[in-house]
Design a protein around this motif. Structure first.
Motif, PDB file in Angstrom:
ATOM      1  N   LEU A  63       0.422  -1.159  -5.132  1.00 10.30           N
ATOM      2  CA  LEU A  63       0.022  -1.930  -3.709  1.00 10.30           C
ATOM      3  C   LEU A  63       0.844  -3.144  -3.662  1.00 10.30           C
ATOM      4  O   LEU A  63       1.809  -3.437  -2.624  1.00 10.30           O
ATOM      5  CB  LEU A  63      -1.404  -2.568  -3.865  1.00 10.30           C
ATOM      6  CG  LEU A  63      -2.421  -1.515  -3.575  1.00 10.30           C
ATOM      7  CD1 LEU A  63      -3.845  -1.677  -3.969  1.00 10.30           C
ATOM      8  CD2 LEU A  63      -2.348  -0.838  -2.305  1.00 10.30           C
ATOM      9  N   ALA A  64       1.050  -3.693  -4.653  1.00  4.59           N
ATOM     10  CA  ALA A  64       2.022  -4.862  -4.875  1.00  4.59           C
ATOM     11  C   ALA A  64       3.456  -4.432  -4.574  1.00  4.59           C
ATOM     12  O   ALA A  64       4.275  -5.069  -3.669  1.00  4.59           O
ATOM     13  CB  ALA A  64       2.112  -5.886  -6.226  1.00  4.59           C
ATOM     14  N   ALA A  65       4.205  -3.513  -5.020  1.00  4.20           N
ATOM     15  CA  ALA A  65       5.117  -2.933  -4.699  1.00  4.20           C
ATOM     16  C   ALA A  65       5.379  -2.710  -3.426  1.00  4.20           C
ATOM     17  O   ALA A  65       6.529  -2.634  -2.840  1.00  4.20           O
ATOM     18  CB  ALA A  65       5.670  -1.692  -5.663  1.00  4.20           C
ATOM     19  N   TRP A  66       4.295  -1.889  -2.767  1.00  5.28           N
ATOM     20  CA  TRP A  66       4.590  -1.451  -1.395  1.00  5.28           C
ATOM     21  C   TRP A  66       4.523  -2.620  -0.351  1.00  5.28           C
ATOM     22  O   TRP A  66       5.432  -2.657   0.363  1.00  5.28           O
ATOM     23  CB  TRP A  66       3.236  -0.735  -0.945  1.00  5.28           C
ATOM     24  CG  TRP A  66       2.988  -0.099   0.202  1.00  5.28           C
ATOM     25  CD1 TRP A  66       3.560   1.063   0.798  1.00  5.28           C
ATOM     26  CD2 TRP A  66       2.552  -0.695   1.513  1.00  5.28           C
ATOM     27  NE1 TRP A  66       3.281   1.307   2.198  1.00  5.28           N
ATOM     28  CE2 TRP A  66       2.867   0.035   2.438  1.00  5.28           C
ATOM     29  CE3 TRP A  66       1.961  -1.916   1.811  1.00  5.28           C
ATOM     30  CZ2 TRP A  66       2.124  -0.157   3.870  1.00  5.28           C
ATOM     31  CZ3 TRP A  66       1.460  -2.392   2.925  1.00  5.28           C
ATOM     32  CH2 TRP A  66       1.580  -1.191   4.036  1.00  5.28           C
ATOM     33  N   THR A  77       2.661  -6.474   6.706  1.00  5.89           N
ATOM     34  CA  THR A  77       1.805  -5.599   6.327  1.00  5.89           C
ATOM     35  C   THR A  77       0.462  -6.100   6.500  1.00  5.89           C
ATOM     36  O   THR A  77       0.091  -7.262   6.168  1.00  5.89           O
ATOM     37  CB  THR A  77       2.214  -5.107   4.782  1.00  5.89           C
ATOM     38  OG1 THR A  77       1.811  -6.379   3.956  1.00  5.89           O
ATOM     39  CG2 THR A  77       3.453  -4.523   4.792  1.00  5.89           C
ATOM     40  N   VAL A  78      -0.435  -5.135   6.426  1.00 10.15           N
ATOM     41  CA  VAL A  78      -1.978  -5.497   6.370  1.00 10.15           C
ATOM     42  C   VAL A  78      -2.413  -4.311   5.414  1.00 10.15           C
ATOM     43  O   VAL A  78      -2.112  -3.035   5.591  1.00 10.15           O
ATOM     44  CB  VAL A  78      -2.672  -5.282   7.542  1.00 10.15           C
ATOM     45  CG1 VAL A  78      -4.313  -5.398   7.411  1.00 10.15           C
ATOM     46  CG2 VAL A  78      -2.057  -6.347   8.758  1.00 10.15           C
ATOM     47  N   ILE A  79      -3.240  -4.742   4.366  1.00 10.80           N
ATOM     48  CA  ILE A  79      -3.995  -3.617   3.453  1.00 10.80           C
ATOM     49  C   ILE A  79      -5.389  -4.079   3.275  1.00 10.80           C
ATOM     50  O   ILE A  79      -5.717  -4.964   3.257  1.00 10.80           O
ATOM     51  CB  ILE A  79      -3.182  -3.593   2.112  1.00 10.80           C
ATOM     52  CG1 ILE A  79      -3.390  -4.772   1.222  1.00 10.80           C
ATOM     53  CG2 ILE A  79      -1.659  -3.198   2.507  1.00 10.80           C
ATOM     54  CD1 ILE A  79      -2.944  -4.791  -0.116  1.00 10.80           C
ATOM     55  N   THR A  80      -6.000  -3.033   3.076  1.00 17.50           N
ATOM     56  CA  THR A  80      -7.510  -3.191   2.677  1.00 17.50           C
ATOM     57  C   THR A  80      -7.415  -3.149   1.016  1.00 17.50           C
ATOM     58  O   THR A  80      -6.777  -1.900   0.484  1.00 17.50           O
ATOM     59  CB  THR A  80      -8.374  -2.156   3.298  1.00 17.50           C
ATOM     60  OG1 THR A  80      -8.013  -0.807   2.685  1.00 17.50           O
ATOM     61  CG2 THR A  80      -8.464  -2.134   4.631  1.00 17.50           C
ATOM     62  N   CYS A  81      -7.932  -3.743   0.347  1.00 19.23           N
ATOM     63  CA  CYS A  81      -8.268  -3.657  -1.267  1.00 19.23           C
ATOM     64  C   CYS A  81      -9.480  -4.518  -1.541  1.00 19.23           C
ATOM     65  O   CYS A  81      -9.508  -5.755  -1.064  1.00 19.23           O
ATOM     66  CB  CYS A  81      -6.844  -4.268  -1.690  1.00 19.23           C
ATOM     67  SG  CYS A  81      -6.925  -4.245  -3.494  1.00 19.23           S
TER      68      CYS A  81
END
Length: 174
Positions: A63-66, A77-81
């Motif tokens: 996820l960090a690399a993405w 970016t926006v991620i759900t985690c």
């Protein structure tokens, strides 16, 4: 400045709803962290077994690399985690912090009572995370520390004001 929003919280907290609302307002690139889990993690959770830190490290690094890959191109970016622990959030920040220029990782923590979360999970269909693992996530969850860039959100509020709060944290005045 390049920004990254991590909509965090335990299963059933409404991460996807809020993240999709932020994406609708910003046009930023979106990813569900669940899509980054290896099949072994999904199978483990689906069987009712909580993940260990060892299960999570490769997933968090991916996820960090993405985020960093997109940040390096000047993309937000926006991620759900779930981002349950400070050390997990530290991993999510690492690659972005190493980029040249100004980059922010803002955590939007959807927080609420175990009762509300359990009720939401009971009505949820088609997800590999069983309601039986909710308590393990609640037990693992660490609130944002004062030095972390983020905002705590009351998950019982309707989506629109939650999205407004996230936007206010990412871009004050919006």
């Amino acid at each position: 400045m390049t920004g990254h929003v991590v909509v965090m919280g335990v299963s059933g907290s409404g991460k996807t709803t809020v993240a999709e609302g932020v994406v609708a307002r910003t046009g930023w690139i979106f990813a569900e962290a669940d899509a980054f889990h290896p099949q072994a993690n999904i199978d483990k959770m689906a069987s009712g077994t909580p993940l260990t830190d060892e299960d999570r490290w490769p997933w968090l690094r991916d996820l960090a690399a993405w985020m960093a890959e997109h940040g390096a191109k000047g993309e937000n970016t926006v991620i759900t985690c779930s981002a349950l622990k400070r050390v997990y959030r530290d991993v999510l920040r690492e690659d972005v912090a190493a980029l040249e220029g100004e980059h922010r990782v803002v955590f939007a923590h959807l927080d609420g009572s175990a009762e509300v979360l359990a009720a939401r999970l009971e009505g949820r269909r088609g997800h590999f995370m069983p309601a039986s693992l909710l308590q393990s996530q609640i037990d693992t969850l660490e609130d944002l520390d004062p030095d972390e860039d983020g905002v705590r959100l009351d998950l019982t509020e309707p989506p629109a004001p939650l999205i407004d709060q996230v936007m206010g944290s990412v871009a004050p005045g919006q």
